[in-house]
Structure formats: C-alpha cells, structure tokens
Write a protein that holds these residues in place. Structure first.
Motif, PDB file in Angstrom:
ATOM      1  N   ALA A 179      13.535  22.947  10.994  1.00 40.72           N
ATOM      2  CA  ALA A 179      12.111  22.846  10.704  1.00 40.72           C
ATOM      3  C   ALA A 179      11.868  22.549   9.230  1.00 40.72           C
ATOM      4  CB  ALA A 179      11.417  24.160  11.088  1.00 40.72           C
ATOM      5  N   GLY A 180      10.731  21.986   8.956  1.00 37.77           N
ATOM      6  CA  GLY A 180      10.395  21.695   7.575  1.00 37.77           C
ATOM      7  C   GLY A 180       9.501  20.485   7.484  1.00 37.77           C
ATOM      8  N   GLU A 181       9.212  20.083   6.265  1.00 33.57           N
ATOM      9  CA  GLU A 181       8.395  18.884   6.085  1.00 33.57           C
ATOM     10  C   GLU A 181       9.293  17.762   5.589  1.00 33.57           C
ATOM     11  OE1 GLU A 181       4.142  18.629   4.351  1.00 33.57           O
ATOM     12  OE2 GLU A 181       5.471  18.023   2.737  1.00 33.57           O
ATOM     13  N   TYR A 182       9.162  16.642   6.207  1.00 32.73           N
ATOM     14  CA  TYR A 182      10.002  15.510   5.832  1.00 32.73           C
ATOM     15  C   TYR A 182       9.098  14.370   5.412  1.00 32.73           C
ATOM     16  CZ  TYR A 182      13.547  18.216   8.206  1.00 32.73           C
ATOM     17  OH  TYR A 182      14.383  19.216   8.577  1.00 32.73           O
ATOM     18  N   VAL A 183       9.481  13.814   4.256  1.00 35.79           N
ATOM     19  CA  VAL A 183       8.661  12.717   3.738  1.00 35.79           C
ATOM     20  C   VAL A 183       9.515  11.461   3.737  1.00 35.79           C
ATOM     21  CG1 VAL A 183       7.392  11.867   1.748  1.00 35.79           C
ATOM     22  CG2 VAL A 183       7.337  14.291   2.320  1.00 35.79           C
ATOM     23  N   ILE A 184       8.999  10.444   4.358  1.00 34.21           N
ATOM     24  CA  ILE A 184       9.732   9.175   4.354  1.00 34.21           C
ATOM     25  C   ILE A 184       8.893   8.169   3.582  1.00 34.21           C
ATOM     26  CG2 ILE A 184      10.774   7.396   5.780  1.00 34.21           C
ATOM     27  CD1 ILE A 184      10.724   9.422   8.087  1.00 34.21           C
ATOM     28  N   ASP A 185       9.363   7.806   2.379  1.00 32.87           N
ATOM     29  CA  ASP A 185       8.594   6.824   1.619  1.00 32.87           C
ATOM     30  C   ASP A 185       9.400   5.549   1.404  1.00 32.87           C
ATOM     31  OD1 ASP A 185      10.410   7.945  -0.006  1.00 32.87           O
ATOM     32  OD2 ASP A 185       9.004   8.683  -1.511  1.00 32.87           O
ATOM     33  N   ASP A 186      10.611   5.552   1.928  1.00 33.07           N
ATOM     34  CA  ASP A 186      11.448   4.368   1.737  1.00 33.07           C
ATOM     35  C   ASP A 186      11.660   3.642   3.056  1.00 33.07           C
ATOM     36  OD1 ASP A 186      12.746   6.478   2.798  1.00 33.07           O
ATOM     37  OD2 ASP A 186      14.588   6.259   1.636  1.00 33.07           O
ATOM     38  N   THR A 239       0.808  -1.212   0.000  1.00 34.87           N
ATOM     39  CA  THR A 239       0.000   0.000   0.000  1.00 34.87           C
ATOM     40  C   THR A 239       0.846   1.270   0.000  1.00 34.87           C
ATOM     41  OG1 THR A 239      -0.075   0.106   2.386  1.00 34.87           O
ATOM     42  CG2 THR A 239      -1.796  -1.169   1.325  1.00 34.87           C
ATOM     43  N   ASN A 240       2.141   1.116  -0.224  1.00 35.84           N
ATOM     44  CA  ASN A 240       3.050   2.240  -0.322  1.00 35.84           C
ATOM     45  C   ASN A 240       2.859   3.252   0.806  1.00 35.84           C
ATOM     46  OD1 ASN A 240       3.887   1.145  -2.742  1.00 35.84           O
ATOM     47  ND2 ASN A 240       2.268   2.236  -3.867  1.00 35.84           N
ATOM     48  N   PRO A 241       3.131   2.875   2.029  1.00 33.76           N
ATOM     49  CA  PRO A 241       2.932   3.827   3.121  1.00 33.76           C
ATOM     50  C   PRO A 241       3.938   4.979   3.044  1.00 33.76           C
ATOM     51  CG  PRO A 241       4.026   1.866   3.915  1.00 33.76           C
ATOM     52  CD  PRO A 241       3.683   1.595   2.501  1.00 33.76           C
ATOM     53  N   VAL A 242       3.451   6.168   3.294  1.00 36.73           N
ATOM     54  CA  VAL A 242       4.312   7.350   3.287  1.00 36.73           C
ATOM     55  C   VAL A 242       4.143   8.064   4.617  1.00 36.73           C
ATOM     56  CG1 VAL A 242       4.792   9.563   2.195  1.00 36.73           C
ATOM     57  CG2 VAL A 242       4.068   7.633   0.800  1.00 36.73           C
ATOM     58  N   LEU A 243       5.265   8.303   5.265  1.00 37.11           N
ATOM     59  CA  LEU A 243       5.236   8.965   6.554  1.00 37.11           C
ATOM     60  C   LEU A 243       5.664  10.412   6.334  1.00 37.11           C
ATOM     61  CD1 LEU A 243       4.638   7.765   9.313  1.00 37.11           C
ATOM     62  CD2 LEU A 243       7.074   7.484   9.652  1.00 37.11           C
TER      63      LEU A 243
END
Lengths: 365, 790
Positions: free
Chosen positions: B248-255, B204-208
């Motif tokens: 600060a910022g937005e961090y995307v973890i998809d791996d 389901t390709n979870p993205v945090l």
C-alpha cells in the motif's frame, strides 16, 4: 329425501364432467406452449407419451426404409406444428429423428380421464413451475386461498348479520338509512377498486398495514396484520349482500302474523325476535351464505393479484400470461374452482331440507 | 299513516254527496285523465329523492363521458413525454395548497459540485446546500430545499467517501498447470465515459497518482497498472504494465512518456490487475488521479515568428494548436485565460482565438483580443459546441494585422479546466468491472447526499425545452404556417449559426440547422431520379405555446405516464366501459328474452331440457370461460364481450320464463289462440309486451354488472388495452382505454402517484353506485312489491 340427494349428486357430477371435458377439449385446440428449454422438453414429451397424449416413433438413418422420410423431415417446413421432433445430428448428418406425435383429441380425452380417475394425475405444469405435477403446484397454494376465504367468511357473517338485524329492527330510522347507503356503496364498488382504496389509505398513506402479503419465510406479527386488508377487501361485497338479505327477510318476518301472536302470548320483544323471527328468517340466508363463499373464492383471484398473495388465484393469473399459457395448470385450477362451486350448489340444495323441514325437495305435489 | 287514517275517520254525513243520481256512469268519459302504467311508475320513481339525485348524477356522468372526449382541448391520444406525470392542479383551491401542481421530491441525489458554487450563490442558497443533479433549479421551490446524507454501498459515482476493498475470494483450486489465480479487475477505461479517451499531452506534464490504502502483501501478490495507447489501428496495441505495486502507499508516475517510450500526445485506456496465489488477496485501491499542468504559452510576435503567413487581409501568424478533450460528465466548458503582456495596437492588430472540433474541417473564429491585459474567454459563450456529447478539440491563436511589424507578447494561455485533474475519493473504483465470479467489491462508510424539495412540474413541463432533432416539416408548419404572423425571424447576436424568433412564437431560438453531411437523402417515390431530403433543426421551444396553451393549463386529474390528460382519459375510458356495458347487456337481453320466451311458452319437455342447459352454462365458473377465450382468441375486445355474454343472458332468460308462465294461461292468450294466432304472434304480440316492463327493469341492473366485470377483466389484463381500437358494428369506434385499463396503469405507482389510481377509482365507484341506485329505483317504481328485497 335420499332419492333427491342421489339425483342431485349425480346431476352435479354430470355438470362437473361436462364443464371439465369442455374445458379440456377446447384448450387442446389452442396453440401449444411446451416448456421453454430443450432439457425440460425432453422430460415433458416423454411424460406426454407415458400419459397417453402422444405417441413416439424413431427414424434411423441406417434403416433404409426411413431414409426418405428423414430427408423429407430435414426441411423444417415439412414438420407438423403439433408434433415434436428430437433430431440427433452427428457431424451435420441426421442420425435419427425421434418424433412425438399427438394422439387424436378423443383418445387424449380418454387418457386424460383415465389418468385423473385412476391416478389423480393432472399432468405437468409447463410454464409456471416447469415439469412439476399440477397437483403439487396447487397443493401449497390451495391452503393459502382457502384460509384467507375462511377468515373472510368468519369475519363477514357476524358483521353482515348484525348490520342486517340492526337495520331491520330500526327500520326507517337514520341508522337504517345509513346502513342502506353504505350497503349500496359497498355492493356497487368493484372489489378491486375497494381493495385499491384500502391499500392506498391504510397501506401507503397511514402505514398501518403492509402494502403486500409477506413472503412465505417471513414470520412474526406481519403474517397476521397482512391478513387484515385482503379480508376487508374480500368481505365488503359479501357484507353488503348479507346485510341486505337479512334486513329484507327479517322485516318480512317481523310483520308476519305469527310474530304478532308470539307478542300477544306475552313474549318480550327480544324474545320474540330471537326465538321466532330470527329462526324463520334464516331459511333463505343459509344458501345465500354458501353461494357467497363461492363468490368470495373466485373474487379472491383479483384480490390475490393486487395484494400479491401466493394463492391459487395468483397462480391462475400467472398461468394465463398472454402467449405463455400453462394449460395443465389452468385446467387444474379451473377444476378446483368448479368443484368447490358445484359442491356448494349441492350443499345448498341439501341444506334447504335441513334448515327448513317444511321444504321437501323433489317431493311430488 | 295513522294520522292520515284519523283524518278520514270522522267525516260528517253531510259532506258526502252522490256522484250521480240521474245518469248511468258507463255512459260518461272520465273527466280526469287515467294514470298510465308508466306515468304511475314515474310518480313513484320521483317520490324517492335520493334516487332522483342518484339518477341526476348518473346522467351527468354519462353526459360527461359522451361530451368530454369530443370537446376536450387537451391531449388524450398521443404521447407527450414532456407533460407526463403532472400532478392534479385545480383552479382556486391551488391557492390554499391543495392540488397546486407541485410535487414533493425526496431522495434526489445532490450534485456535490454545486455546494458553495457560484450557481447556488446566485440563487441565494446558503453555502452548505447543493442542488439535485440534473434538475433545473429555476423550477425548485428553493425555500423547501434540504440536503441529507444516507449510507450507501453501491458503486455509483454519487456514493462518496468511505473505504473500498476489491478482493479475490477465490476458494476454488487452481487448475492444473496454473500456479497462480488471477483476478482481473479491469476498468472499461480510465476516463469517465467509454467514448472518450484520456489524453496525455507531453506539453502539460501529466502526472498519474495511484493511491492504495491497504493491500494484501506476500511475495506472490502484485497489483499491476496497465495502460494501452489507443490509436486508429483496428488491432489495438497490447496493454503495457506501467507500474507494479506490491504494498500500500501512494505512487506517483510522472515519467509516463519515458516508460512508454512515447513522445507525442496520445490517448489511452487504463486497466488494473491484481494477481495473487493467495485466495485472500485484496487491494484497496482508492483512486487513480491524473493531473495536468497548465499550458504555458510563449511570446508570439510577427517579427519573431518564422512562419509568416500572409492572408488575404494582411499578415497572419499561427500559434501551435493546443489539443484538448471536452467531456460533459467530468468537465464544465473551459475558460481560456490569455495573458497578453504587450501588443501592437496601431495597425488593426487582432489576436484571434480559433477553435476546431473533431467534426469541423476548419478552425472557427471564437473571439478577438485587441489590447493587452488578462482576458478570460469562456468558450461556451462563443460556441454551441459544448453540448452533452464528448469530443476532442484544438485551439489556436492567430495574429492578424495590416502591418508585418505587428506583434503580441502572450505570456501564458491557461485552461481553466480544473475538472480534468481527476481527484476523487474513491468512486473511480465504481468504474471497474469485475471479471469472473471470484472478485468482490466491498464498500463501507460511504455516504450519498440526497435532497428533498418541492418542485413545480408544470413550470418545468411548459418551460423552455431544447430539441436537438426537431423535424423540418414540423418546424415549417410552425414558423411559416400556423404561427406565421407571430414568428418573425431575427438575428441571434450570441450565435451566428442560428437565429431567433420574436415573442409569441413557439420556437424561441434556432441553434443550428442540420449540418450538410447529416442530411438524409432518400430516392424520391414521386419523382424518380430525384432525392427527398430529410433534415432537422436544433431548436429551443417554448413548450406552453408549442402545446397551444395561452396560459398554464389545469390538468385537474393530472396526466398519465404518456402525457395524456387523465381527466379526458377517464371520461374516454368511462365511455368505452359504458358502451361495452350497453352492447353486452343488449346482446344478453336479446338472447335471454328469446331463450326465456321459448322455454317459458312451450313448457314441458322443451322447458326441462332448456332449463338443464342453462343450468350447466350458468354453473361454468368465469375462470373457465376466461381461460378458454383468452387461450383461443387472446386478450381483446372480442374475448371480453364473449366472456361477458357467455353466461350473462341466463338471468334475463329466467325472468322472462317466469313472466311467460304468468301470462301464458291468461284468457286473452287463449282467445287469441282460439282465433288461430300462431305461436310467434302469441309470444311477441301478446305475452311479451305484458311482461316486458318487469324484464327490462330487471335487466337495467345488468349494465353496471357488465361494467363491473369488464373493468375487473381489463384490470387483470384480459380485457382491452392501450393502443387497441375496435369498431362496434362498423359504426362506433372505441379506443382501448377503459377505467380498468387506467387503474391497471396506475397499479405500479400507487405510492408515488396515487392520483393515477384515485381519480378513475372514484369515478367508477360513483358510476356503479348511482347506476345501481337508478336500477333499484326503476325496479321499485315498476314493481313496488319487490322493494328492498334485493
């Protein structure tokens, strides 16, 4: 008169001594509630020894004559419930036991009496304010209660008198009937119920007055507005009582011959009423007022509880929490109420002679 | 008076007539009956109309107190949590809005998800209004519903928006050997409930996504996101750092699967740590969001499938199970959308959706698809699994056909499960536990949405209630015994596990019986070797019928916190108060009469000694007696009665003594004494009967006094209390409820439920007023000289 005063004063002290002694002795028979933590208990029991309610002895493991008893006491079953054991263990071995044993109640009683008479020492509070002398605890509370009751007294006496006088002068009119009915209502409703009604209506529904007494550090007008409801709650019953006696006494005097004579002499009705009738109807009223102050004072226990007033009554309820009793404090508070009550009795006895010189108390017939 | 006098002034002489000229009067009996003492008193008593009315009211109250607890059909002794806190409801006046059983509720938190949703639309509410959380909207008077916001600073979910700052405010020096201070801000788990795990499914390709609005930045400050894979291992794996953040910022973890070197589905917990040397460090972590992709299915076909399973009825093909988690706090029961592009419809082909929860051993049938098209299947309609507990479940598709050529081309299976993608403006921070005293949480600009509305508590209390563990014994009592004639068992088309009952039966539906493994077996006492089985039913009850009401009942005083009828309870309490008053007064009067008789009769030294004794006892303040008896015997009926009688007899004793002084010197006493009567005979046969009228009338007023004290003491908690019951002389059993106890119960709820205080207070006030008036009237009637004096 002097002899009479002396006899009455001695008699009052005898009653006071009897009541307090009885209270002390019986409370000593009840199960004990020492302070809750070990540290507080250490201070408490040393103080008990100092005050002469307990004795202390030490058993040491390195003394051969104590070994057997230490062995015996190492089993909790063998310990006396009224004694206190401070056990010093090192590496699981008992090194020494410090035993605090209560002295016989008769001896405790004499210690207690000596402590109070010579040092004004009422013992330590055990649960409410742990290890604070009882008198210290009460010192900050008594003014609150007394102030509240004096304000109530200052409020109810004029109101009660006025209503009673109006009722007597307008006897058997609608006004009199109205006053009689409200007196009946006020005297019948228990003070806590009328206090509940007051808080419900003026505190919660209308929001005119605070619903509970403000904490000590809050200042401003709320300190004064917060007095209104408890004073009202306290004085309802007293107003009713005073109105009723005033009315009864004044009616009796108003129909008496000397008042008729005064009127015949040519005094106007107000003159006759104020100078002759009122003065004579005072006689039974003064003692009534003194007694009603005592009634107010002990009645304020429940008002203080409802309105959360930090007075002696509230602390009494706290000291009486089931299975969390603070006997020394209870003794101190009951002593306060007993002393106030009995001196009021004394004052009443003596005031008879002052208010009405015709009454010679104790005079031989 | 004056007028009357005038009437008798000028009576002409001839109207006078001699009564008798020829007979002597003492020879003749009176023609009229003489009026006795009591009759005379009664005549005087009846003259005062106010007192007569008061007496009638008093006796009505007493009659109520005696009869209501016996006759009432409503519950006054057991707990009925459902019907508790019902406000007063009166017939007739409820139509004009007084005592109508409705309550106004304010400051109820709104469930934001209901704003503009289908649910509110169905209720006809405008788009901007939300429903209060956890309240059945059927019982809300919807035209009174309003929403409003207020600022909030706490960490609960409902506090919405604003800025959150988690900061280290450690001013203490670091300990020796440590050059960093670390505040650990730890989430109990990232998911919303401790009991559930957040599941990462590679399919389901979870993205945090991690949003940090603001952060203290220096070389030594870092915010670490850690994750722990949960498995059955009792020693859980350590937390692994999956991201280190320094600004600060937005961090995307998809791996995530690469970072963790994991390639299978797993569940996990997340934790956040902020480490810094600075004492001013902070990180404003707004949210950590997890989003899933939709599940995309493939074409499945019996022809193409490699694993063909031939079942008893035909051919089966099973699509891989899809694992999922259901959590009622975050998700609504899912809707599965199955898009079937084409399907073989010739040979009884069915595509079966099956579901297995973690409790099940086998897949349960949900629904069949028999033609192509887009099918939305709301799982909640087909199973009762989605209750209030969280659980994992898996789904699979099964193709069943008679013919091995059958096929179904499923292009996608989508879970409409949107709440699983956690997107929040910041309340997730509320789930973080602060460790140590050095972290602070600050929140500003946040709001909470509240609603206020009128609520029909009666309809709610007597509506449908779900009981998950309804005892089997009670169930059989209802369905097979008490309501056997109306309870007709019928199939429930929506729920094959359960069944339903015909109308009029307290049990509307049975959702499920106890699962076999949950039945409790206890070795039987009566039949050794056998087991007693305890099991229960999951039922929906119609509470009105269950509580044995034909129509909505009227609780005219409302109900208390245990669901008991306050009306019945008040009379029960009044009865207790009256009985205690009677008993204590009886004891007081007996002691007082005996004591006063002895003291008054013998006089002299005995009298002086007894007077001094009673003075000492009478001077004991009630606080002293109270403390002694409470400390020695504890609060309860015994202490109460003892406190009431310890100084209560003194008044009666002194009245009795006065009466004895009055009568003991009379000639008839002297005569009797001369004839040789003993002291006891003189006391009880001669003096006492003469004075008893005065004594009794003076004693009547003692009963209200005793009730007065009793209710005060019970109110303070030193009297009787709930749950107590005690017997008087082994005859009358009293419950522990008195008016004082009821008032004490209502004390904490004076603002929210004033009726709990109001009604008992009114009743006891009326009782006291009428009792005092009755007592005074009685005294005035027997002793007119005392009228008005006290």
């Amino acid at each position: 008169m002097l002899k009479y005063t002396a006899i009455r004063t001695v008699w009052i002290f005898i009653i006071l001594w009897t009541i307090l002694s009885l209270n002390f002795t019986i409370l000593r028979l009840a199960p004990e509630y020492p302070p809750p933590t070990d540290e507080e208990q250490q201070i408490y029991y040393r103080r008990q020894v100092h005050d002469g309610y307990m004795t202390v002895r030490v058993l040491r493991a390195d003394r051969p004559q104590d070994v057997e008893e230490i062995e015996f006491l190492s089993e909790p079953v063998n310990r006396e419930s009224r004694s206190h054991y401070e056990i010093d263990r090192r590496d699981g071995e008992i090194q020494s036991i410090r035993i605090f044993e209560p002295t016989p109640i008769s001896q405790q009683y004499f210690s207690w009496l000596t402590n109070i008479v010579t040092e004004w020492n009422w013992g330590l509070s055990t649960r409410v304010q742990v290890n604070v002398p009882v008198f210290e605890v009460l010192r900050s509370r008594i003014p609150v209660t007394v102030q509240l009751n004096l304000i109530a007294l200052a409020f109810y006496i004029p109101v009660g008198f006025t209503l009673g006088i109006i009722a007597a002068l307008r006897k058997d009119t609608i006004l009199d009937n109205l006053i009689s009915i409200s007196v009946m209502v006020m005297i019948s409703i228990p003070s806590f119920v009328s206090m509940l009604f007051l808080v419900l209506i003026f505190g919660y529904q209308l929001g005119w007055f605070p619903t509970q007494f403000p904490a000590r550090d809050i200042t401003g007008t709320i300190r004064y507005t917060a007095l209104v409801l408890p004073v009202l709650g306290l004085s309802f019953g007293a107003i009713a009582g005073l109105t009723r006696t005033t009315r009864a006494e004044l009616t009796e005097v108003l129909t008496s011959e000397f008042l008729l004579l005064a009127r015949t002499k040519g005094l106007s009705r107000p003159q006759a009423v104020v100078r002759h009738a009122m003065r004579n109807s005072m006689v039974p009223l003064v003692p009534g007022i003194i007694f009603s102050f005592v009634g107010l004072l002990s009645g304020s226990v429940i008002i203080e509880r409802i309105y959360r007033i930090p007075g002696t009554g509230r602390i009494f309820i706290r000291a009486m929490e089931p299975n969390n009793y603070d006997y020394n404090l209870i003794l101190g508070i009951t002593a306060f109420y007993t002393i106030v009550g009995l001196f009021a009795v004394l004052l009443v006895d003596l005031s008879y002679g002052i208010v009405d010189p015709r009454i010679r108390m104790g005079a031989r017939k | 008076m004056a007028n009357q006098d005038k009437r008798y002034q000028d009576i002409p002489k001839e109207k006078f007539e001699m009564v008798q000229r020829d007979e002597k009067i003492y020879d003749k009996r009176f023609e009229t009956k003489p009026i006795g003492y009591f009759k005379d008193a009664m005549i005087r008593f009846a003259k005062n109309k106010t007192n007569v009315i008061a007496t009638i009211i008093l006796f009505t109250l007493i009659a109520f107190a005696v009869s209501v607890p016996i006759l009432t059909t409503k519950n006054i002794d057991s707990q009925e949590i459902n019907v508790r806190h019902l406000p007063p409801r009166w017939p007739l006046v409820e139509r004009i809005g007084i005592f109508d059983g409705l309550t106004t509720r304010t400051d109820r938190v709104v469930d934001r998800s209901t704003i503009g949703s289908d649910r509110t639309a169905a209720l006809g509410l405008p788009d901007h209004l939300g429903l209060p959380a956890g309240v059945n909207p059927d019982y809300i008077l919807l035209d009174t519903l309003t929403n409003y916001s207020e600022a909030c600073f706490d960490r609960r979910e409902s506090c919405f928006g604003g800025v959150n700052v988690l900061s280290i405010s450690n001013t203490a020096e670091p300990e020796e050997g440590e050059d960093t201070m670390m505040a650990v801000i730890r989430s109990r788990s990232f998911v919303f409930d401790d009991s559930t795990m957040l599941i990462f499914n590679p399919d389901t390709n979870p993205v945090l996504t991690i949003n940090i609005d603001d952060m203290y930045t220096d070389d030594d400050t870092e915010l670490r996101i850690l994750l722990r894979v949960e498995d059955d291992d009792p020693d859980p794996a350590p937390y692994q750092v999956i991201k280190t953040i320094t600004e600060a910022g937005e961090y995307v973890i998809d791996d995530l699967f690469d970072i963790l070197d994991h390639d299978e589905l797993f569940s996990s917990r997340i934790r956040v740590e902020l480490e810094s040397k600075s004492t001013d460090a902070y990180a404003d972590l707004r949210a950590i969001n997890l989003t899933h992709d939709n599940l995309v299915g493939e074409t499945i076909s019996l022809l193409e499938g490699e694993e063909q399973v031939i079942g008893g009825d035909g051919y089966e093909f099973t699509y891989d199970p899809l694992l999922n988690t259901y959590d009622p706090t975050t998700a609504i029961p899912p809707v599965v959308t199955v898009v079937v592009d084409s399907m073989d419809v010739t040979s009884n082909t069915e595509l079966r959706l099956m579901m297995k929860t973690e409790d099940d051993d086998e897949y349960q049938y949900i629904r069949s698809i028999i033609d192509s098209g887009t099918h939305h299947i709301n799982l909640n309609e087909y199973t009762n699994a989605f209750g209030s507990d969280a659980f994992d479940y898996s789904l699979k598709l099964m193709l069943v056909a008679d013919d091995s050529d059958a096929y179904a081309d499923v292009s996608s299976i989508t879970f409409n499960h949107h709440n699983m993608a956690i997107e929040n403006d910041g309340y997730l921070l509320s789930r973080f536990q602060q460790l140590g005293p050095h972290t602070t949480f600050l929140r500003s600009g946040a709001e909470r949405l509240y609603s206020s509305y009128r609520f029909d508590l009666y309809a709610s209390a007597f509506g449908e209630w779900e009981r998950r563990a309804f005892s089997a014994q009670e169930f059989y009592r209802i369905t097979e015994d008490a309501y056997a004639d109306v309870c007709e068992r019928m199939e429930d088309p929506a729920n094959p596990d359960g069944w339903q009952y015909s109308e009029g039966c307290p049990v509307i539906r049975v959702v499920a019986e106890t699962p076999e493994e949950d039945i409790v077996r206890v070795p039987s006492r009566e039949n050794p070797g056998e087991f007693d089985e305890f099991y229960y039913y999951h039922v929906i009850l119609d509470y009105m019928i269950y509580m044995e009401y034909d129509e909505m009942p009227y609780f005219i005083f409302g109900t208390d916190g245990s669901g008991r009828d306050l009306f019945g309870l008040t009379w029960l309490g009044l009865r207790t108060s009256l009985l205690i008053g009677l008993v204590a007064s009886g004891i007081n009067i007996t002691i007082g009469i005996i004591y006063g008789s002895i003291s008054g009769y013998y006089g002299g030294k005995v009298d002086i000694l007894m007077e001094r004794f009673s003075e000492v006892v009478g001077r004991i303040p009630w606080l002293v007696t109270l403390s002694i008896f409470i400390a020695l015997f504890g609060p309860g009926a015994f202490s109460l009665i003892m406190i009431l009688i310890i100084s209560g007899w003194i008044g009666v004793a002194s009245v009795t003594r006065t009466q004895f002084y009055r009568y003991k010197g009379r000639e008839y006493v002297l005569a009797s004494r001369t004839l040789g009567a003993k002291d006891s005979r003189l006391i009880f046969r001669h003096i006492l009967p003469n004075g008893i009228g005065t004594i009794i009338t003076a004693s009547v007023l003692m009963i209200p006094q005793v009730i007065f004290t009793e209710s005060s003491l019970s109110y303070l908690g030193f009297g009787i209390g709930h749950g107590q019951s005690f017997r008087l002389f082994g005859l009358i059993e009293l419950s522990g409820v008195s008016i004082g106890v009821l008032l004490s119960d209502g004390r904490t709820e004076m603002l929210s439920r004033p009726y709990l205080t109001l009604f008992p207070a009114i009743i006891i006030s009326i009782l006291m007023i009428t009792f005092n008036m009755f007592g005074n009237a009685l005294r005035d009637a027997f002793n007119p000289s005392l009228r008005g004096s006290q």
